[in-house]
Design an enzyme around this catalytic site. Structure first.
Site, PDB file in Angstrom:
ATOM      1  N   PHE A  13       0.833  -1.212   0.000  1.00 55.05           N
ATOM      2  CA  PHE A  13       0.000   0.000   0.000  1.00 55.05           C
ATOM      3  C   PHE A  13       0.869   1.265   0.000  1.00 55.05           C
ATOM      4  O   PHE A  13       0.819   2.074  -0.938  1.00 55.05           O
ATOM      5  CB  PHE A  13      -0.930  -0.064   1.217  1.00 55.05           C
ATOM      6  CG  PHE A  13      -1.581   1.216   1.624  1.00 55.05           C
ATOM      7  CD1 PHE A  13      -2.099   2.105   0.684  1.00 55.05           C
ATOM      8  CD2 PHE A  13      -1.707   1.539   2.978  1.00 55.05           C
ATOM      9  CE1 PHE A  13      -2.718   3.293   1.074  1.00 55.05           C
ATOM     10  CE2 PHE A  13      -2.331   2.712   3.377  1.00 55.05           C
ATOM     11  CZ  PHE A  13      -2.831   3.599   2.426  1.00 55.05           C
ATOM     12  N   ASN A  34       8.200  -9.353  -1.821  1.00 54.51           N
ATOM     13  CA  ASN A  34       8.034 -10.821  -1.851  1.00 54.51           C
ATOM     14  C   ASN A  34       6.554 -11.198  -2.003  1.00 54.51           C
ATOM     15  O   ASN A  34       6.226 -12.382  -1.981  1.00 54.51           O
ATOM     16  CB  ASN A  34       8.621 -11.472  -0.592  1.00 54.51           C
ATOM     17  CG  ASN A  34       7.851 -11.095   0.665  1.00 54.51           C
ATOM     18  OD1 ASN A  34       6.972 -10.244   0.623  1.00 54.51           O
ATOM     19  ND2 ASN A  34       8.185 -11.733   1.779  1.00 54.51           N
ATOM     20  N   THR A  37       2.273  -9.583   1.475  1.00 55.24           N
ATOM     21  CA  THR A  37       1.029  -8.813   1.599  1.00 55.24           C
ATOM     22  C   THR A  37       0.889  -7.772   0.477  1.00 55.24           C
ATOM     23  O   THR A  37      -0.184  -7.177   0.335  1.00 55.24           O
ATOM     24  CB  THR A  37       0.929  -8.080   2.962  1.00 55.24           C
ATOM     25  OG1 THR A  37       2.092  -7.263   3.133  1.00 55.24           O
ATOM     26  CG2 THR A  37       0.824  -9.064   4.107  1.00 55.24           C
ATOM     27  N   ILE A  63      20.784  -8.905  -0.481  1.00 55.19           N
ATOM     28  CA  ILE A  63      20.735  -8.653  -1.927  1.00 55.19           C
ATOM     29  C   ILE A  63      21.839  -7.647  -2.250  1.00 55.19           C
ATOM     30  O   ILE A  63      22.150  -6.771  -1.433  1.00 55.19           O
ATOM     31  CB  ILE A  63      19.346  -8.128  -2.366  1.00 55.19           C
ATOM     32  CG1 ILE A  63      19.253  -8.071  -3.895  1.00 55.19           C
ATOM     33  CG2 ILE A  63      19.014  -6.784  -1.742  1.00 55.19           C
ATOM     34  CD1 ILE A  63      17.820  -7.920  -4.422  1.00 55.19           C
ATOM     35  N   ASN A  99      19.948  -6.463   6.727  1.00 54.61           N
ATOM     36  CA  ASN A  99      20.354  -6.593   5.321  1.00 54.61           C
ATOM     37  C   ASN A  99      20.326  -5.251   4.606  1.00 54.61           C
ATOM     38  O   ASN A  99      21.235  -4.918   3.832  1.00 54.61           O
ATOM     39  CB  ASN A  99      19.450  -7.597   4.592  1.00 54.61           C
ATOM     40  CG  ASN A  99      19.755  -9.030   5.007  1.00 54.61           C
ATOM     41  OD1 ASN A  99      20.904  -9.356   5.310  1.00 54.61           O
ATOM     42  ND2 ASN A  99      18.743  -9.880   5.025  1.00 54.61           N
ATOM     43  N   ARG A 106      27.456  -0.460   2.490  1.00 56.34           N
ATOM     44  CA  ARG A 106      28.339  -0.741   1.345  1.00 56.34           C
ATOM     45  C   ARG A 106      28.217   0.323   0.261  1.00 56.34           C
ATOM     46  O   ARG A 106      29.214   0.761  -0.307  1.00 56.34           O
ATOM     47  CB  ARG A 106      28.009  -2.123   0.759  1.00 56.34           C
ATOM     48  CG  ARG A 106      28.918  -2.510  -0.396  1.00 56.34           C
ATOM     49  CD  ARG A 106      28.592  -3.875  -0.982  1.00 56.34           C
ATOM     50  NE  ARG A 106      27.300  -3.954  -1.628  1.00 56.34           N
ATOM     51  CZ  ARG A 106      27.006  -3.424  -2.823  1.00 56.34           C
ATOM     52  NH1 ARG A 106      27.924  -2.757  -3.496  1.00 56.34           N
ATOM     53  NH2 ARG A 106      25.801  -3.545  -3.318  1.00 56.34           N
ATOM     54  N   TYR A 145       5.314  -7.298  15.994  1.00 57.25           N
ATOM     55  CA  TYR A 145       5.375  -6.081  15.179  1.00 57.25           C
ATOM     56  C   TYR A 145       5.965  -4.922  15.985  1.00 57.25           C
ATOM     57  O   TYR A 145       6.928  -4.278  15.553  1.00 57.25           O
ATOM     58  CB  TYR A 145       3.970  -5.738  14.698  1.00 57.25           C
ATOM     59  CG  TYR A 145       3.911  -4.572  13.743  1.00 57.25           C
ATOM     60  CD1 TYR A 145       4.377  -4.700  12.433  1.00 57.25           C
ATOM     61  CD2 TYR A 145       3.371  -3.343  14.129  1.00 57.25           C
ATOM     62  CE1 TYR A 145       4.309  -3.633  11.548  1.00 57.25           C
ATOM     63  CE2 TYR A 145       3.301  -2.282  13.247  1.00 57.25           C
ATOM     64  CZ  TYR A 145       3.764  -2.431  11.959  1.00 57.25           C
ATOM     65  OH  TYR A 145       3.695  -1.362  11.083  1.00 57.25           O
ATOM     66  N   THR A 175      -2.794   5.054   8.477  1.00 60.10           N
ATOM     67  CA  THR A 175      -2.858   5.691   7.159  1.00 60.10           C
ATOM     68  C   THR A 175      -3.837   4.919   6.282  1.00 60.10           C
ATOM     69  O   THR A 175      -3.946   3.697   6.404  1.00 60.10           O
ATOM     70  CB  THR A 175      -1.451   5.709   6.533  1.00 60.10           C
ATOM     71  OG1 THR A 175      -0.545   6.343   7.444  1.00 60.10           O
ATOM     72  CG2 THR A 175      -1.413   6.477   5.215  1.00 60.10           C
TER      73      THR A 175
END
Ligand code: UDP
Length: 310
Positions: A13, A34, A37, A63, A99, A106, A145, A175
């Site tokens: 969203f 992914n 949701t 990644i 990550n 980097r 959460y 929101t």
């Protein structure tokens, strides 16, 4: 200067609304999702844009790519979604943040964390200021959460102190608006979808608990203002200070849709915060930001959107 923006949770969203804004500024966007949701349909309209790239990726895995701005929006955010697989929710906040912070370290990218008003838990101060440390149950059904997002903020500040990563943290209050998943179980989507379908409107508890609802365009203005700011790290509240009981929200939705639905009462889930309202002074002071769209106006826009998807 045009940026290469990485938006994690970019098909969700908020992520998809953010991608749209960045593309409209002529910037490049790499969208990761992914689809736990998020939905590909939220970004379908951008696929022909040469500045837009879409990658199916779960941020709990590392990644390697090149970018100079990272918006870490990935995480299920509605209570039924984040409670469906709480361990995964925690991994998304902890491993996902590590990550993305590693990537920022980097590449030297500036990185923004989508944190939440949930870090205040069931707050004992009102309205909530950023300096309030919160009242969070560490072992309840919302903890995956709430505590995950709290650890996210800790990691951001530790990467900043230890590795000089250029961080920004926003705390997003409730929101709503276009591209919200109609079945994500949150109150605004539930009430509007129930009203449009003529189903019972489900108030949990007695409806006296309050929330402050901000229209998505206001939030996106705040997010880009925060990312464009060269000195202010946050955390900063981004929310609409208009405070309404859930019962008032139900009445507004009934009036705005003209539905014949009746209101019914169901059990209040555990650890459901009783009151929530942002103090926006810090956002005003550092970003000149305040929300512009009142609930009555935003609800009409949201209702028009939900009519097209349900
Ligand atoms: N809520 C409700 N009916 C619903 C969905 C939610 O009364 O169909 C209540 C919920 O118990 C909470 C408030 O509305 O008090 C906001 O819930 P939501 O899931 O939207 O967000 P959060 O609790 O994370 O602020």
């Amino acid at each position: 200067m045009s940026h290469v923006n990485l938006v994690t949770g970019g098909a969700g969203f908020l992520g998809s609304n953010l991608c749209e804004r960045l593309l409209n500024r002529g910037e490049k966007v790499i969208c990761l999702d992914n689809y736990y949701t998020g939905h590909k349909s939220n970004v379908q309209e951008f696929l022909d844009n040469p500045n837009f790239e879409l990658i199916r990726h779960d941020i709990t895995e590392p990644i390697v790519l090149e970018c100079d701005r990272i918006y870490n929006m990935a995480c299920p955010a509605s209570p039924p979604h984040y409670q469906r697989n709480p361990i995964k929710t925690m991994k998304t906040s902890v491993l996902g943040c590590m990550n993305m912070l590693g990537l920022a370290k980097r590449t030297g990218a500036r990185i923004l964390q989508a944190s939440t008003s949930e870090v205040y838990g069931d707050p004992l101060t009102h309205p909530q200021k950023e300096e309030y440390w919160g009242n969070v149950n560490p072992i309840g059904i919302r903890s995956c959460y709430d505590e995950g997002k709290r650890v996210g903020e800790t990691l951001f500040f530790d990467y900043h102190r230890q590795h000089e990563v250029d961080i920004r943290i926003i705390r997003i209050f409730n929101t709503y608006g276009p591209k919200m998943d109609p079945f994500d179980g949150r109150v605004v989507s539930n009430f509007i979808v129930q009203a449009l379908k003529g189903q019972d409107i489900t108030i949990y508890g007695d409806g006296s608990q309050t929330r402050s609802f901000q229209y998505v365009d206001d939030l996106i203005n705040g997010i880009v203002a925060m990312m464009d700011n060269d000195t202010f790290l946050g955390p900063v509240n981004l929310g609409n200070p208009g405070e309404f009981t859930i019962k008032e929200l139900a009445e507004k939705v009934v009036a705005a849709t003209g539905t014949g639905s009746k209101v019914i009462y169901e059990d209040l889930p555990s650890d459901d915060p009783m009151r929530r309202k942002p103090d926006n002074s810090l956002a005003m002071e550092h970003l000149g930001w305040e929300p512009k769209i009142p609930l009555d106006e935003g609800l009409l826009k949201a209702i028009e959107y939900f009519k097209t998807v349900v």
